[in-house]
Write a protein that holds these residues in place. Sequence first.
Motif, PDB file in Angstrom:
ATOM      1  N   UNK A   1     -28.966  70.302  15.650  1.00  0.00           N
ATOM      2  CA  UNK A   1     -29.692  69.676  14.552  1.00  0.00           C
ATOM      3  C   UNK A   1     -31.182  69.905  14.759  1.00  0.00           C
ATOM      4  N   UNK A   2     -31.884  70.229  13.677  1.00  0.00           N
ATOM      5  CA  UNK A   2     -33.344  70.301  13.679  1.00  0.00           C
ATOM      6  C   UNK A   2     -33.851  69.270  12.679  1.00  0.00           C
ATOM      7  N   UNK A   3     -34.900  68.534  13.061  1.00  0.00           N
ATOM      8  CA  UNK A   3     -35.487  67.525  12.180  1.00  0.00           C
ATOM      9  C   UNK A   3     -36.951  67.886  11.937  1.00  0.00           C
ATOM     10  N   UNK A   4     -37.348  67.935  10.669  1.00  0.00           N
ATOM     11  CA  UNK A   4     -38.729  68.268  10.304  1.00  0.00           C
ATOM     12  C   UNK A   4     -39.131  67.462   9.071  1.00  0.00           C
ATOM     13  N   UNK A   5     -40.447  67.438   8.812  1.00  0.00           N
ATOM     14  CA  UNK A   5     -40.884  66.904   7.527  1.00  0.00           C
ATOM     15  C   UNK A   5     -41.037  68.060   6.532  1.00  0.00           C
ATOM     16  N   UNK A   6     -41.379  67.718   5.318  1.00  0.00           N
ATOM     17  CA  UNK A   6     -41.422  68.717   4.244  1.00  0.00           C
ATOM     18  C   UNK A   6     -42.383  69.856   4.549  1.00  0.00           C
ATOM     19  N   UNK A   7     -43.560  69.541   5.065  1.00  0.00           N
ATOM     20  CA  UNK A   7     -44.545  70.593   5.347  1.00  0.00           C
ATOM     21  C   UNK A   7     -44.103  71.470   6.504  1.00  0.00           C
ATOM     22  N   UNK A   8     -43.484  70.883   7.528  1.00  0.00           N
ATOM     23  CA  UNK A   8     -42.986  71.671   8.659  1.00  0.00           C
ATOM     24  C   UNK A   8     -41.858  72.600   8.217  1.00  0.00           C
ATOM     25  N   UNK A   9     -41.010  72.129   7.314  1.00  0.00           N
ATOM     26  CA  UNK A   9     -39.924  72.964   6.802  1.00  0.00           C
ATOM     27  C   UNK A   9     -40.484  74.198   6.101  1.00  0.00           C
ATOM     28  N   UNK A  10     -41.579  74.016   5.369  1.00  0.00           N
ATOM     29  CA  UNK A  10     -42.200  75.140   4.666  1.00  0.00           C
ATOM     30  C   UNK A  10     -42.894  76.098   5.634  1.00  0.00           C
ATOM     31  N   UNK A  11     -43.414  75.570   6.746  1.00  0.00           N
ATOM     32  CA  UNK A  11     -44.173  76.383   7.700  1.00  0.00           C
ATOM     33  C   UNK A  11     -43.275  77.155   8.670  1.00  0.00           C
ATOM     34  N   UNK A  12     -41.988  76.821   8.716  1.00  0.00           N
ATOM     35  CA  UNK A  12     -41.060  77.500   9.635  1.00  0.00           C
ATOM     36  C   UNK A  12     -39.941  78.125   8.790  1.00  0.00           C
ATOM     37  N   UNK A  13     -40.171  79.307   8.211  1.00  0.00           N
ATOM     38  CA  UNK A  13     -39.183  79.917   7.304  1.00  0.00           C
ATOM     39  C   UNK A  13     -37.810  80.110   7.929  1.00  0.00           C
ATOM     40  N   UNK A  14     -37.759  80.322   9.247  1.00  0.00           N
ATOM     41  CA  UNK A  14     -36.474  80.564   9.906  1.00  0.00           C
ATOM     42  C   UNK A  14     -35.527  79.379   9.780  1.00  0.00           C
ATOM     43  N   UNK A  15     -36.054  78.188   9.483  1.00  0.00           N
ATOM     44  CA  UNK A  15     -35.187  77.013   9.354  1.00  0.00           C
ATOM     45  C   UNK A  15     -34.212  77.141   8.184  1.00  0.00           C
ATOM     46  N   UNK A  16     -34.533  77.999   7.230  1.00  0.00           N
ATOM     47  CA  UNK A  16     -33.630  78.195   6.093  1.00  0.00           C
ATOM     48  C   UNK A  16     -32.278  78.760   6.534  1.00  0.00           C
ATOM     49  N   UNK A  17     -32.233  79.344   7.729  1.00  0.00           N
ATOM     50  CA  UNK A  17     -30.986  79.909   8.241  1.00  0.00           C
ATOM     51  C   UNK A  17     -30.366  79.043   9.328  1.00  0.00           C
ATOM     52  N   UNK A  18     -31.007  77.952   9.697  1.00  0.00           N
ATOM     53  CA  UNK A  18     -30.488  77.113  10.782  1.00  0.00           C
ATOM     54  C   UNK A  18     -29.204  76.411  10.357  1.00  0.00           C
ATOM     55  N   UNK A  19     -28.363  76.088  11.345  1.00  0.00           N
ATOM     56  CA  UNK A  19     -27.047  75.532  11.016  1.00  0.00           C
ATOM     57  C   UNK A  19     -27.139  74.149  10.392  1.00  0.00           C
ATOM     58  N   UNK A  20     -28.072  73.300  10.840  1.00  0.00           N
ATOM     59  CA  UNK A  20     -28.202  71.961  10.278  1.00  0.00           C
ATOM     60  C   UNK A  20     -29.645  71.484  10.422  1.00  0.00           C
ATOM     61  N   UNK A  21     -30.276  71.150   9.297  1.00  0.00           N
ATOM     62  CA  UNK A  21     -31.676  70.719   9.293  1.00  0.00           C
ATOM     63  C   UNK A  21     -31.817  69.465   8.436  1.00  0.00           C
ATOM     64  N   UNK A  22     -32.443  68.441   9.010  1.00  0.00           N
ATOM     65  CA  UNK A  22     -32.798  67.243   8.251  1.00  0.00           C
ATOM     66  C   UNK A  22     -34.272  67.329   7.893  1.00  0.00           C
ATOM     67  N   UNK A  23     -34.593  67.082   6.633  1.00  0.00           N
ATOM     68  CA  UNK A  23     -35.973  67.175   6.153  1.00  0.00           C
ATOM     69  C   UNK A  23     -36.371  65.835   5.550  1.00  0.00           C
ATOM     70  N   UNK A  24     -37.538  65.332   5.973  1.00  0.00           N
ATOM     71  CA  UNK A  24     -38.048  64.084   5.407  1.00  0.00           C
ATOM     72  C   UNK A  24     -39.107  64.393   4.354  1.00  0.00           C
ATOM     73  N   UNK A  25     -39.138  63.546   3.319  1.00  0.00           N
ATOM     74  CA  UNK A  25     -40.063  63.735   2.202  1.00  0.00           C
ATOM     75  C   UNK A  25     -40.906  62.483   1.949  1.00  0.00           C
ATOM     76  N   UNK A  26     -41.194  61.739   2.999  1.00  0.00           N
ATOM     77  CA  UNK A  26     -42.002  60.542   2.846  1.00  0.00           C
ATOM     78  C   UNK A  26     -41.333  59.551   1.916  1.00  0.00           C
ATOM     79  N   UNK A  27     -42.056  59.128   0.892  1.00  0.00           N
ATOM     80  CA  UNK A  27     -41.535  58.162  -0.064  1.00  0.00           C
ATOM     81  C   UNK A  27     -40.400  58.678  -0.916  1.00  0.00           C
ATOM     82  N   UNK A  28     -40.132  59.987  -0.859  1.00  0.00           N
ATOM     83  CA  UNK A  28     -39.046  60.576  -1.651  1.00  0.00           C
ATOM     84  C   UNK A  28     -37.744  60.718  -0.871  1.00  0.00           C
TER      85      UNK A  28
END
Length: 288
Positions: free
Chosen positions: A175-202
């Motif tokens: 599992x990889x955990x990132x926030x929205x900006x980190x997800x955008x800054x690490x393109x390789x995460x789009x291929x990772x097996x499982x990623x949780x992304x936080x969007x603050x108030x969203x």
Amino acid sequence: MTNRTPAVTVVGSINLDLIATAERLPTAGETIGGGMLSEQPGGKGANQAAAAARLSGSARLIGAVGNDVNGQRMLSALAAAGVDTADVALLPEPTGTALIVVDRDGENQIVVCPGANSNLSLDGVEFHPAETVLCQLEVGLPVVLEAARRHTGYFVLNAAPAMDLSAELLERCDLVIVNESEYALIPALAEAKLVAVTYGGDGSAMFEHGRKVAEAPSAAVTVANTVGAGDAFCAALVLALRQGLDYARALAVANAVGGDAVGDSSSQPVLAQLGHYVERTAVAEGAR
């Protein structure tokens, strides 16, 4: 390592947080007066370990502090939270320090001076296959990669601060955990097996190989400090998933924990047991 397997073993940073709270964040070259200064225990590793211990009753931290007054303060705070600090090294370098400015809305700017964190070593540290290991990137990437190689059980990476990650490390992550900006800054995460992304108030979402498979909304909260909220979310999500909750429910539980954390001015807020948040989210789900 003690005979009891901790709920989570964290490999990560330990810092003294120096926090200046001001009406707004300064722009480049600007001086803002009227701030309030506070000092408190921090560091992403320490924050996550403290949250895990408060949520589950047990956590182990592998890290480093300076052999100085601040180092002793950090160890005392971790022990008070219930964290096993037997594998926290005392080093000649000063304890890590984070300089943080927080505005009235809880947004922040942070500069980290790593100190002893830069010399963290896993020499003599043992991992048990039954452990869940959680790492971040405030310690050296080689240390994180070594932990990933040596630990054969469930391995989680909070990829913060964002940086390029090797294919070997990403493949090792359950599992990889990132926030929205980190997800955008690490393109390789789009291929990772499982990623949780936080969007603050969203809220937050879970992705398998780039495909969204679950999401959960955030509750409306009054923001006091966002510094430790992401760390509390990480600890809660890992614990919830390891207890067998499905992705959507685990995200909802972690959102609830993060919401309580963001409403607390501390980087290591006092939290209820995980079961409280599981019940709370079940009630909220039933009310919808």
